[in-house]
Design a protein around this motif. Structure first.
Motif, mmCIF file in Angstrom:
data_model
loop_
_atom_site.group_PDB
_atom_site.id
_atom_site.type_symbol
_atom_site.label_atom_id
_atom_site.label_comp_id
_atom_site.label_asym_id
_atom_site.label_seq_id
_atom_site.Cartn_x
_atom_site.Cartn_y
_atom_site.Cartn_z
ATOM 1 N N ILE A 1 -52.415 -26.445 -21.073
ATOM 2 C CA ILE A 1 -53.468 -25.432 -21.012
ATOM 3 C C ILE A 1 -54.763 -26.101 -20.552
ATOM 4 C CG2 ILE A 1 -54.875 -23.851 -22.408
ATOM 5 C CD1 ILE A 1 -52.254 -23.573 -24.185
ATOM 6 N N GLY A 2 -55.014 -27.306 -21.071
ATOM 7 C CA GLY A 2 -56.199 -28.064 -20.684
ATOM 8 C C GLY A 2 -56.213 -28.417 -19.202
ATOM 9 N N ILE A 3 -55.056 -28.782 -18.666
ATOM 10 C CA ILE A 3 -54.934 -29.092 -17.232
ATOM 11 C C ILE A 3 -55.375 -27.881 -16.413
ATOM 12 C CG2 ILE A 3 -53.316 -29.536 -15.330
ATOM 13 C CD1 ILE A 3 -51.569 -31.071 -17.375
ATOM 14 N N ILE A 4 -54.837 -26.725 -16.752
ATOM 15 C CA ILE A 4 -55.119 -25.505 -15.988
ATOM 16 C C ILE A 4 -56.587 -25.100 -16.138
ATOM 17 C CG2 ILE A 4 -54.547 -23.055 -15.748
ATOM 18 C CD1 ILE A 4 -51.673 -23.871 -16.732
ATOM 19 N N MET A 5 -57.090 -25.119 -17.384
ATOM 20 C CA MET A 5 -58.499 -24.769 -17.630
ATOM 21 C C MET A 5 -59.440 -25.682 -16.848
ATOM 22 S SD MET A 5 -59.260 -22.228 -19.635
ATOM 23 C CE MET A 5 -60.961 -22.630 -19.914
ATOM 24 N N GLY A 6 -59.166 -26.968 -16.884
ATOM 25 C CA GLY A 6 -60.024 -27.937 -16.209
ATOM 26 C C GLY A 6 -60.095 -27.709 -14.708
ATOM 27 N N ARG A 7 -58.950 -27.449 -14.092
ATOM 28 C CA ARG A 7 -58.925 -27.203 -12.638
ATOM 29 C C ARG A 7 -59.593 -25.864 -12.337
ATOM 30 N NH1 ARG A 7 -59.193 -31.396 -13.809
ATOM 31 N NH2 ARG A 7 -57.977 -31.029 -15.622
ATOM 32 N N TYR A 8 -59.389 -24.884 -13.201
ATOM 33 C CA TYR A 8 -60.045 -23.588 -13.003
ATOM 34 C C TYR A 8 -61.566 -23.771 -12.998
ATOM 35 C CZ TYR A 8 -61.993 -19.022 -14.004
ATOM 36 O OH TYR A 8 -62.754 -17.893 -13.952
ATOM 37 N N LYS A 9 -62.083 -24.514 -13.972
ATOM 38 C CA LYS A 9 -63.532 -24.727 -14.060
ATOM 39 C C LYS A 9 -64.062 -25.450 -12.827
ATOM 40 C CE LYS A 9 -63.931 -24.650 -19.064
ATOM 41 N NZ LYS A 9 -63.987 -25.462 -20.280
ATOM 42 N N LYS A 10 -63.250 -26.361 -12.289
ATOM 43 C CA LYS A 10 -63.682 -27.124 -11.108
ATOM 44 C C LYS A 10 -63.820 -26.254 -9.865
ATOM 45 C CE LYS A 10 -63.105 -31.955 -11.466
ATOM 46 N NZ LYS A 10 -63.150 -31.987 -12.903
ATOM 47 N N ILE A 11 -62.905 -25.299 -9.680
ATOM 48 C CA ILE A 11 -62.930 -24.542 -8.425
ATOM 49 C C ILE A 11 -63.501 -23.137 -8.548
ATOM 50 C CG2 ILE A 11 -61.002 -25.847 -7.433
ATOM 51 C CD1 ILE A 11 -59.320 -23.278 -7.899
ATOM 52 N N GLY B 1 -63.041 -20.246 -5.969
ATOM 53 C CA GLY B 1 -61.614 -20.535 -5.861
ATOM 54 C C GLY B 1 -60.801 -19.844 -6.941
ATOM 55 N N LYS B 2 -59.494 -19.837 -6.751
ATOM 56 C CA LYS B 2 -58.598 -19.189 -7.706
ATOM 57 C C LYS B 2 -57.487 -20.140 -8.116
ATOM 58 C CE LYS B 2 -58.953 -14.297 -6.839
ATOM 59 N NZ LYS B 2 -58.252 -13.071 -6.489
ATOM 60 N N VAL B 3 -56.932 -19.864 -9.289
ATOM 61 C CA VAL B 3 -55.789 -20.625 -9.787
ATOM 62 C C VAL B 3 -54.616 -19.668 -9.942
ATOM 63 C CG1 VAL B 3 -54.879 -21.993 -11.709
ATOM 64 C CG2 VAL B 3 -57.242 -22.313 -10.969
ATOM 65 N N PHE B 4 -53.453 -20.118 -9.502
ATOM 66 C CA PHE B 4 -52.237 -19.308 -9.567
ATOM 67 C C PHE B 4 -51.163 -20.070 -10.334
ATOM 68 C CE2 PHE B 4 -54.489 -18.298 -5.706
ATOM 69 C CZ PHE B 4 -54.465 -16.918 -5.651
ATOM 70 N N ALA B 5 -50.296 -19.320 -11.011
ATOM 71 C CA ALA B 5 -49.103 -19.905 -11.641
ATOM 72 C C ALA B 5 -47.896 -19.236 -10.998
ATOM 73 C CB ALA B 5 -49.106 -19.650 -13.140
ATOM 74 N N ILE B 6 -46.944 -20.045 -10.533
ATOM 75 C CA ILE B 6 -45.729 -19.482 -9.944
ATOM 76 C C ILE B 6 -44.504 -20.056 -10.653
ATOM 77 C CG2 ILE B 6 -46.787 -19.052 -7.678
ATOM 78 C CD1 ILE B 6 -45.354 -21.570 -6.640
ATOM 79 N N HIS B 7 -43.412 -19.319 -10.593
ATOM 80 C CA HIS B 7 -42.117 -19.721 -11.156
ATOM 81 C C HIS B 7 -42.175 -20.013 -12.657
ATOM 82 C CE1 HIS B 7 -41.549 -21.218 -6.812
ATOM 83 N NE2 HIS B 7 -40.925 -20.057 -6.928
ATOM 84 N N ALA B 8 -43.065 -19.335 -13.383
ATOM 85 C CA ALA B 8 -43.141 -19.549 -14.839
ATOM 86 C C ALA B 8 -42.026 -18.773 -15.528
ATOM 87 C CB ALA B 8 -44.507 -19.099 -15.362
ATOM 88 N N ASP B 9 -41.282 -19.461 -16.396
ATOM 89 C CA ASP B 9 -40.238 -18.745 -17.143
ATOM 90 C C ASP B 9 -40.870 -17.994 -18.317
ATOM 91 O OD1 ASP B 9 -40.669 -20.586 -19.200
ATOM 92 O OD2 ASP B 9 -38.830 -21.714 -18.823
ATOM 93 N N ARG B 10 -40.028 -17.327 -19.113
ATOM 94 C CA ARG B 10 -40.537 -16.486 -20.200
ATOM 95 C C ARG B 10 -41.379 -17.290 -21.190
ATOM 96 N NH1 ARG B 10 -36.207 -14.976 -23.147
ATOM 97 N NH2 ARG B 10 -37.228 -15.097 -25.140
ATOM 98 N N GLN B 11 -40.903 -18.480 -21.519
ATOM 99 C CA GLN B 11 -41.597 -19.341 -22.486
ATOM 100 C C GLN B 11 -42.983 -19.743 -21.968
ATOM 101 O OE1 GLN B 11 -40.522 -20.080 -25.468
ATOM 102 N NE2 GLN B 11 -42.066 -21.586 -26.029
ATOM 103 N N ILE B 12 -43.055 -20.161 -20.724
ATOM 104 C CA ILE B 12 -44.335 -20.587 -20.136
ATOM 105 C C ILE B 12 -45.278 -19.385 -20.030
ATOM 106 C CG2 ILE B 12 -45.464 -21.599 -18.109
ATOM 107 C CD1 ILE B 12 -43.749 -23.625 -19.717
#
Length: 101
Positions: free
Chosen positions: A58-68, A73-84
């Motif tokens: 979650i920290g990885i994604i938040m950090g990159r989101y804040k940077k761009i 810029g936008k952040v996308f998640a692809i191929h996430a299974d049900r758990q993710i």
């Protein structure tokens, strides 16, 4: 390891099977290096191989989101299974990133 690719204006980050605090620094540092060097506006996190993610993911994604986000810029998640997807929703990340089907 070919986990980082720049395609047009997108940095594609292929995440490992387990995203935990052991791997998060490596992923974050390399993603940041690509964002700065290639001047990409968008980041795509590919969860195709990912079966486990803890709070450091979650920290990885938040950090990159804040940077761009400040550059529009936008952040996308692809191929996430049900758990993710569940983790992305429980953490509130689904409000700031786009989860693609």
């Amino acid at each position: 390891m070919d986990d980082f690719k720049v395609i047009d204006n997108y940095l594609c980050v292929k995440l490992p099977e387990e995203v935990d605090h052991h791997k998060s620094a490596y992923i974050s540092e390399n993603a940041d290096r690509y964002i700065l060097r290639e001047q990409v506006s968008n980041v795509v996190f590919d969860f195709e191989d990912t079966r486990f993610m803890d709070s450091s993911g979650i920290g990885i994604i938040m950090g990159r989101y804040k940077k761009i986000a400040c550059f529009g810029g936008k952040v996308f998640a692809i191929h996430a299974d049900r758990q993710i997807k569940r983790i992305l929703h429980m953490s509130g990340l689904h409000k700031i990133i786009e989860i693609m089907e």
